[in-house]
Design an enzyme around this catalytic site. Structure first.
Site, mmCIF file in Angstrom:
data_model
loop_
_atom_site.group_PDB
_atom_site.id
_atom_site.type_symbol
_atom_site.label_atom_id
_atom_site.label_comp_id
_atom_site.label_asym_id
_atom_site.label_seq_id
_atom_site.Cartn_x
_atom_site.Cartn_y
_atom_site.Cartn_z
ATOM 1 N N ASP A 73 0.834 -1.209 0.000
ATOM 2 C CA ASP A 73 0.000 0.000 0.000
ATOM 3 C C ASP A 73 0.869 1.259 0.000
ATOM 4 O OD1 ASP A 73 -2.288 1.487 -0.002
ATOM 5 O OD2 ASP A 73 -2.811 1.130 2.095
ATOM 6 N N ASN B 106 -10.647 -2.749 -6.026
ATOM 7 C CA ASN B 106 -9.838 -1.879 -6.895
ATOM 8 C C ASN B 106 -10.480 -1.651 -8.278
ATOM 9 O OD1 ASN B 106 -6.611 -3.039 -5.631
ATOM 10 N ND2 ASN B 106 -7.786 -1.214 -5.066
#
Ligand code: FPP
Length: 272
Positions: A47, A95
Site C-alpha cells: 500500500d 480496486n
C-alpha cells in the site's frame, strides 16, 4: 570416573559488554534473523503507491511502476533467506472501482511485468501462482498469466502468489457455493463439511496459512485479504510506503515477528 559438568562464571568487563551491544546494533536485520524459525509464508498488502507518487508531484502510475521495483527486491529477499511462500495483494475486487484509467494502467503494468519477469522467475527457481477471480481479468492478462505459470510450474525455491481481482469475502462465498453444490449433487453429506473440507475449496488450498502479514503505508486494516487464512497470522504494520519498501524492511519485519510468542490460545508455560 563420572565427570561432573563444571560451570565457569567469567566477569565480563562493562566496557566489553557495551561493545557487544554496539556490534549487535551495527548488525543488519538480515543477520539478526534466526533462519531455523523463518515464517514459511509471508503475505503483503502493498500500500502507498499513490501517496508516494503524490509526495513527489507525480502521476499515480509512477508510484505503481516504482512499486514493481519493490516487488522484485522483496521477491529476491525472500529467496535469499529461504522464505517458501510470498503472497502479494496486487489488485483487490474493490480496486475495480478506481478510475478506469488507473485500472487500465494497472492491468497493462501487470501484463508487462509478468512478461518481462518470467525469465528472472525461472532463473531464481520461483514458481508463479495466482489467486482471485482470474476470469474477471482482461483476456490478455489471463493468457500471459497462464503462460508464465506454466513456464514456472516446476520451480521449487519459492512460490510467488499474486492475489488478483481477489477479495476474501468473494473467496469464502465461492467456497460455500461449491460445497453446497457438492451436497446437492450427493457427493458429500452436510456432516462432512468441516474446517479441512472448507479450506480445500479456497484458492489457497495448496499453500500453508501465512505466519506473517505485512501492510505498508501506515494503514492498519486487513482490507478483505485472506480472512480465513489469517486467523492466527501475526500482523505487522509499517509507515513505509510500498515503493520505498526493500529487503532490509522485510527483514526488520521478520526480526519483529521472531520476537513474538505465538500461543494459539494456549498459555506461555505450555509452549516450552
Ligand atoms: C496500493 O497502493 C497498490 C495497488 C492497488 C496496486 C499494487 C500494484 C503494484 C505494486 C504494481 C504491480 C504489481 C505486480 C505484482 C506486477 P495505492 O494505489 O492504494 O496507494 P495509496 O493508498 O497511496 O493511494
Amino acid at each position: 570416573m563420572e565427570r561432573k559438568g563444571i560451570s565457569y562464571t567469567f566477569a565480563v568487563p562493562k566496557s566489553v559488554q557495551g561493545f557487544g551491544v554496539f556490534v549487535y546494533k551495527l548488525m543488519g536485520f538480515k543477520e539478526q534473523i534466526d533462519l531455523s524459525r523463518l515464517p514459511e509464508h509471508i503475505a503483503i498488502i502493498m500500500d502507498g503507491n499513490g501517496r508516494w507518487a503524490k509526495n513527489q508531484g507525480k502521476f499515480r502510475g509512477v508510484g505503481h511502476e516504482s512499486g514493481v521495483l519493490s516487488v522484485k527486491d522483496i521477491m529476491e529477499g525472500c529467496v535469499e533467506i529461504g522464505v517458501k511462500h510470498l503472497t502479494l495483494y496486487a489488485f483487490s475486487t474493490e480496486n475495480w472501482n478506481r478510475p478506469i484509467e488507473e485500472v487500465n494502467f494497472l492491468m497493462e503494468l501487470l501484463i508487462s511485468t509478468i512478461n518481462q519477469e518470467t525469465e528472472t522467475l525461472t532463473k531464481n527457481n520461483i514458481k508463479l501462482n495466482a489467486i482471485g477471480n482470474i476470469a474477471s481479468l482482461p483476456q490478455r492478462c489471463i493468457d500471459d498469466l497462464n503462460s508464465a505459470m506454466q513456464k514456472t510450474e516446476n520451480n521449487t525455491s519459492c512460490t510467488l502468489t499474486l492475489a488478483l481481482s481477489y477479495s476474501a469475502k468473494w473467496e469464502i462465498t465461492d467456497a460455500a457455493r461449491k460445497l453446497a453444490q457438492q451436497v446437492k449433487d450427493g457427493l458429500i453429506s452436510v456432516n462432512q463439511i468441516n474446517e479441512e473440507a472448507f479450506a480445500a475449496q479456497l484458492t489457497t488450498t495448496n499453500i500453508p496459512d501465512p505466519e506473517l502479514m505485512i501492510r505498508t503505508s501506515g494503514e492498519h486494516r486487513i482490507s478483505n485479504f485472506l480472512l480465513w487464512q489469517m486467523a492466527y497470522t501475526e500482523l505487522y504494520f509499517t509507515d513505509t510506503l510500498w515503493p520505498d519498501f526493500r529487503s532490509e524492511d522485510l527483514y526488520e519485519a521478520i526480526v519483529d515477528y521472531q520476537k513474538r510468542e505465538r500461543r494459539f490460545g494456549k498459555i506461555s508455560e505450555q509452549l516450552n
